[in-house]
Motif scaffolding. Structure first.
Motif, PDB file in Angstrom:
ATOM      1  N   GLY A  79       0.831  -1.195   0.000  1.00  0.00           N
ATOM      2  CA  GLY A  79       0.000   0.000   0.000  1.00  0.00           C
ATOM      3  C   GLY A  79       0.871   1.252   0.000  1.00  0.00           C
ATOM      4  O   GLY A  79       0.606   2.217  -0.736  1.00  0.00           O
ATOM      5  N   ALA A  80       1.928   1.254   0.811  1.00  0.00           N
ATOM      6  CA  ALA A  80       2.855   2.381   0.815  1.00  0.00           C
ATOM      7  C   ALA A  80       3.597   2.477  -0.519  1.00  0.00           C
ATOM      8  O   ALA A  80       3.821   3.566  -1.049  1.00  0.00           O
ATOM      9  CB  ALA A  80       3.846   2.229   1.972  1.00  0.00           C
ATOM     10  N   VAL A  81       3.985   1.331  -1.079  1.00  0.00           N
ATOM     11  CA  VAL A  81       4.689   1.316  -2.367  1.00  0.00           C
ATOM     12  C   VAL A  81       3.861   1.992  -3.449  1.00  0.00           C
ATOM     13  O   VAL A  81       4.346   2.868  -4.182  1.00  0.00           O
ATOM     14  CB  VAL A  81       5.030  -0.133  -2.778  1.00  0.00           C
ATOM     15  CG1 VAL A  81       5.370  -0.212  -4.268  1.00  0.00           C
ATOM     16  CG2 VAL A  81       6.191  -0.662  -1.954  1.00  0.00           C
ATOM     17  N   PHE A  82       2.592   1.604  -3.577  1.00  0.00           N
ATOM     18  CA  PHE A  82       1.770   2.161  -4.650  1.00  0.00           C
ATOM     19  C   PHE A  82       1.378   3.608  -4.385  1.00  0.00           C
ATOM     20  O   PHE A  82       1.136   4.370  -5.336  1.00  0.00           O
ATOM     21  CB  PHE A  82       0.561   1.270  -4.924  1.00  0.00           C
ATOM     22  CG  PHE A  82       0.905   0.114  -5.819  1.00  0.00           C
ATOM     23  CD1 PHE A  82       0.825   0.240  -7.196  1.00  0.00           C
ATOM     24  CD2 PHE A  82       1.362  -1.086  -5.295  1.00  0.00           C
ATOM     25  CE1 PHE A  82       1.182  -0.808  -8.028  1.00  0.00           C
ATOM     26  CE2 PHE A  82       1.723  -2.142  -6.120  1.00  0.00           C
ATOM     27  CZ  PHE A  82       1.636  -1.999  -7.503  1.00  0.00           C
ATOM     28  N   SER A  83       1.345   4.019  -3.140  1.00  0.00           N
ATOM     29  CA  SER A  83       1.159   5.435  -2.834  1.00  0.00           C
ATOM     30  C   SER A  83       2.343   6.244  -3.363  1.00  0.00           C
ATOM     31  O   SER A  83       2.171   7.338  -3.930  1.00  0.00           O
ATOM     32  CB  SER A  83       1.018   5.634  -1.327  1.00  0.00           C
ATOM     33  OG  SER A  83      -0.122   4.971  -0.818  1.00  0.00           O
ATOM     34  N   ILE A  84       3.540   5.699  -3.197  1.00  0.00           N
ATOM     35  CA  ILE A  84       4.742   6.371  -3.700  1.00  0.00           C
ATOM     36  C   ILE A  84       4.757   6.377  -5.226  1.00  0.00           C
ATOM     37  O   ILE A  84       5.036   7.409  -5.852  1.00  0.00           O
ATOM     38  CB  ILE A  84       6.002   5.698  -3.131  1.00  0.00           C
ATOM     39  CG1 ILE A  84       6.084   5.915  -1.617  1.00  0.00           C
ATOM     40  CG2 ILE A  84       7.262   6.232  -3.808  1.00  0.00           C
ATOM     41  CD1 ILE A  84       7.142   5.078  -0.920  1.00  0.00           C
ATOM     42  N   ILE A  85       4.467   5.256  -5.836  1.00  0.00           N
ATOM     43  CA  ILE A  85       4.475   5.173  -7.297  1.00  0.00           C
ATOM     44  C   ILE A  85       3.531   6.208  -7.903  1.00  0.00           C
ATOM     45  O   ILE A  85       3.862   6.891  -8.877  1.00  0.00           O
ATOM     46  CB  ILE A  85       4.092   3.754  -7.762  1.00  0.00           C
ATOM     47  CG1 ILE A  85       5.221   2.765  -7.439  1.00  0.00           C
ATOM     48  CG2 ILE A  85       3.772   3.733  -9.264  1.00  0.00           C
ATOM     49  CD1 ILE A  85       4.852   1.306  -7.667  1.00  0.00           C
ATOM     50  N   PHE A  86       2.338   6.347  -7.316  1.00  0.00           N
ATOM     51  CA  PHE A  86       1.345   7.270  -7.858  1.00  0.00           C
ATOM     52  C   PHE A  86       1.424   8.670  -7.233  1.00  0.00           C
ATOM     53  O   PHE A  86       0.575   9.518  -7.517  1.00  0.00           O
ATOM     54  CB  PHE A  86      -0.061   6.703  -7.682  1.00  0.00           C
ATOM     55  CG  PHE A  86      -0.414   5.639  -8.689  1.00  0.00           C
ATOM     56  CD1 PHE A  86      -0.650   5.966 -10.008  1.00  0.00           C
ATOM     57  CD2 PHE A  86      -0.484   4.304  -8.312  1.00  0.00           C
ATOM     58  CE1 PHE A  86      -0.966   4.993 -10.943  1.00  0.00           C
ATOM     59  CE2 PHE A  86      -0.804   3.320  -9.240  1.00  0.00           C
ATOM     60  CZ  PHE A  86      -1.039   3.662 -10.562  1.00  0.00           C
ATOM     61  N   ASN A  87       2.446   8.900  -6.398  1.00  0.00           N
ATOM     62  CA  ASN A  87       2.648  10.223  -5.789  1.00  0.00           C
ATOM     63  C   ASN A  87       1.420  10.692  -5.012  1.00  0.00           C
ATOM     64  O   ASN A  87       0.945  11.824  -5.162  1.00  0.00           O
ATOM     65  CB  ASN A  87       3.000  11.257  -6.853  1.00  0.00           C
ATOM     66  CG  ASN A  87       4.417  11.130  -7.388  1.00  0.00           C
ATOM     67  OD1 ASN A  87       4.883  11.968  -8.160  1.00  0.00           O
ATOM     68  ND2 ASN A  87       5.134  10.090  -6.994  1.00  0.00           N
ATOM     69  N   LYS A  88       0.897   9.814  -4.168  1.00  0.00           N
ATOM     70  CA  LYS A  88      -0.277  10.132  -3.373  1.00  0.00           C
ATOM     71  C   LYS A  88       0.109  10.507  -1.955  1.00  0.00           C
ATOM     72  O   LYS A  88       0.941   9.833  -1.318  1.00  0.00           O
ATOM     73  CB  LYS A  88      -1.239   8.936  -3.335  1.00  0.00           C
ATOM     74  CG  LYS A  88      -1.767   8.546  -4.695  1.00  0.00           C
ATOM     75  CD  LYS A  88      -2.561   9.680  -5.332  1.00  0.00           C
ATOM     76  CE  LYS A  88      -2.978   9.348  -6.745  1.00  0.00           C
ATOM     77  NZ  LYS A  88      -3.787  10.407  -7.367  1.00  0.00           N
TER      78      LYS A  88
END
Length: 377
Positions: A292-301
Motif C-alpha cells: 500500500g505504501a509502495v503504490f502510494s509512492i508510485i502514484f505520488n499520493k
C-alpha cells in the motif's frame, strides 16, 4: 533465457500478486521468458490423517451443538479454505502471470523445472525468507537447482523482520544453499546485515519489483488514466482492521472532506486492476500494508502508513527511509496523537526512485548474466 521464479504462494494478496507480475514483466522486457513455480500454501496431507481430523471435527461439532456452539471444521479444511484463491486472484493469475501447475516437494519441483526447460532460477521477491510464510523454505533457497545443474540468484528477497528466526540447523542448511547463488539481493536494509551475519554472504539492497515499473505501466494495467486524483476519495487499504484504525480514518476523511473507499485482501475481493486504480484515483491513502505504501509512492499520493508490528515493521521503515518519508509511518497505538507530517517533496522522491530503479535494474541484469554463464558451463 527461460527463468523460473520462486516466490510466495500466489494467493489472495494484492501486493504478492503484483510483485510477481512486475518481476515477470521486467524480465520479459529484458528479453527473457519467465515462469513462476507455483508452490501451494500447504503441502499434501496423508488421507488417513485428514480422515481422522475430519472425524474429530465432526465429533466436536456434535458435542458443541448440544451446548449451542457453532460447527467446527478440521484444521485441514481450514487450511484448504485459506489456500483457495478468491476469484480476483485466480483471474489475475490466469490473465497476467505465467505459472506452472501447483508443485510441492523437491523432486516434483526439479521435474517440473526440467520439463519447463528452466535454465536459471530467481528467488524473490516478497517475504520468501520469512519463517512460517512459505510451505518449503528449502525451495526458497533453491535446493532443487543442484539437481538440475542450473544457477540461482535472489532478487529483493525479504526476511520480513529484522531479527534472525532460524535455528542452528536451519541456518547451516540455508547458508550452504545460498553459498551456491550467483548473486544475492534483499529488499530491506536489515536484510543485508542478516545475510552477512548469519548466512555468510554479501547482499545488495534493491527495490521491490513493483517499483521497477512506473506509473504509466500500472495506468495501462488498470485503465487508470492520469492518476492525478480528484475523485474526492480517501482510499483505505487495511489488512488488520480495528476500531482505532476505523475511527482514525473516519476522522481524517471528515477533516479533508473526503469519502472513504475501503479494501482488504479478503473483504469482497475487488479485482487487482481495480485495487491499483483506487491508488491512481485517490486524493489520500491510508494503509497498514507494505505494498500500500509502495503504490502510494508510485502514484505520488499523499499517504499515511500505520505500523503493523506482527507483519514486520522493518519493511515499512526501510522503504520509507529510502525516500525520506519516515514521518508518514504512524504507531497504531498512538493514532490519536498523529500530527500532519506536511507536504511531500515528490520531485525529490521521484528522483530517488529513478536512481534506485536504475541501480536495481543494473543488479538484476548482472545477476542474470551470471545465471546465463552458469547455464552455459
Amino acid at each position: 533465457m527461460r527463468i523460473g521464479i520462486i516466490t510466495q504462494p500466489l494467493v489472495n494478496n494484492y501486493g504478492g500478486l503484483l510483485q510477481n507480475y512486475a518481476l515477470q514483466e521486467t524480465l520479459r522486457r529484458m528479453g527473457h521468458d519467465p515462469v513462476t513455480i507455483d508452490q501451494p500454501m500447504f503441502g499434501p496431507v496423508p488421507a488417513a490423517k485428514e480422515a481422522f481430523a475430519r472425524a474429530k471435527a465432526r465429533l466436536a461439532s456434535a458435542l458443541g451443538a448440544l451446548r449451542g456452539r457453532p460447527a467446527v471444521e478440521s484444521k485441514y479444511e481450514a487450511r484448504r479454505r485459506l489456500a483457495e484463491r478468491l476469484p480476483y486472484a485466480s483471474s489475475f493469475v490466469s490473465a497476467h502471470i505465467s505459472s506452472t501447475g501447483k508443485i510441492y516437494g523437491r523432486r516434483a519441483m526439479a521435474q517440473a523445472a526440467r520439463q519447463a526447460g528452466i535454465e536459471g532460477l530467481v528467488v524473490g521477491s516478497d517475504q520468501v525468507w520469512r519463517k512460517g510464510m512459505n510451505p518449503r523454505m528449502e525451495a526458497c533457497f533453491g535446493d532443487f537447482a543442484g539437481d538440475l545443474g542450473i544457477g540461482v540468484m535472489a532478487y529483493a528477497a525479504s526476511f520480513g523482520v529484522d531479527q534472525w528466526q532460524f535455528d542452528d540447523a536451519e541456518t547451516e542448511l540455508y547458508a550452504r544453499l545460498i553459498g551456491r547463488f550467483c548473486a544475492v539481493s534483499v529488499r530491506e536494509a536489515s536484510g543485508v546485515g542478516l545475510c552477512r551475519d548469519h548466512l555468510r554472504v554479501e547482499a545488495s539492497q534493491v527495490l521491490d519489483p513493483t517499483m521497477l515499473l512506473g506509473r504509466a505501466d500500472y495506468g495501462l494495467l488498470a485503465g487508470a488514466g492520469s492518476g492525478r486524483g480528484g475523485s474526492g476519495r480517501l482510499f483505505a487499504y487495511i489488512l488488520d482492521a480495528g476500531e482505532g484504525k476505523s475511527r482514525f480514518i473516519g476522522r481524517l476523511a471528515r477533516e479533508r472532506g473526503l469519502a472513504v473507499a475501503w479494501a482488504s485482501p479478503g473483504g469482497g475481493g475487488i479485482a487487482v486492476e481495480e485495487w491499483v486504480r483506487n491508488f491512481a484515483e485517490a486524493d489520500f491513502v491510508v494503509c497498514d500494508s507494505f505494498h500500500g505504501a509502495v503504490f502510494s509512492i508510485i502514484f505520488n499520493k499523499d499517504f499515511l502508513a500505520i505500523s503493523n508490528p506482527a507483519r514486520g515493521n522493518t519493511r515499512f521503515s526501510s522503504l520509507l527511509a529510502m525516500f525520506g518519508l519516515g514521518a508518514r509511518l504512524l504507531d497504531e497505538g498512538r493514532l490519536g496523537e498523529a500530527a500532519d507530517p506536511g507536504a511531500v517533496d515528490w520531485d525529490c522522491v521521484n528522483g530517488e526512485l529513478a536512481r534506485q530503479r536504475e541501480a536495481s535494474l543494473a543488479f538484476l541484469r548482472g545477476g542474470l548474466a551470471k545465471l546465463n554463464n552458469k547455464q552455459a558451463e
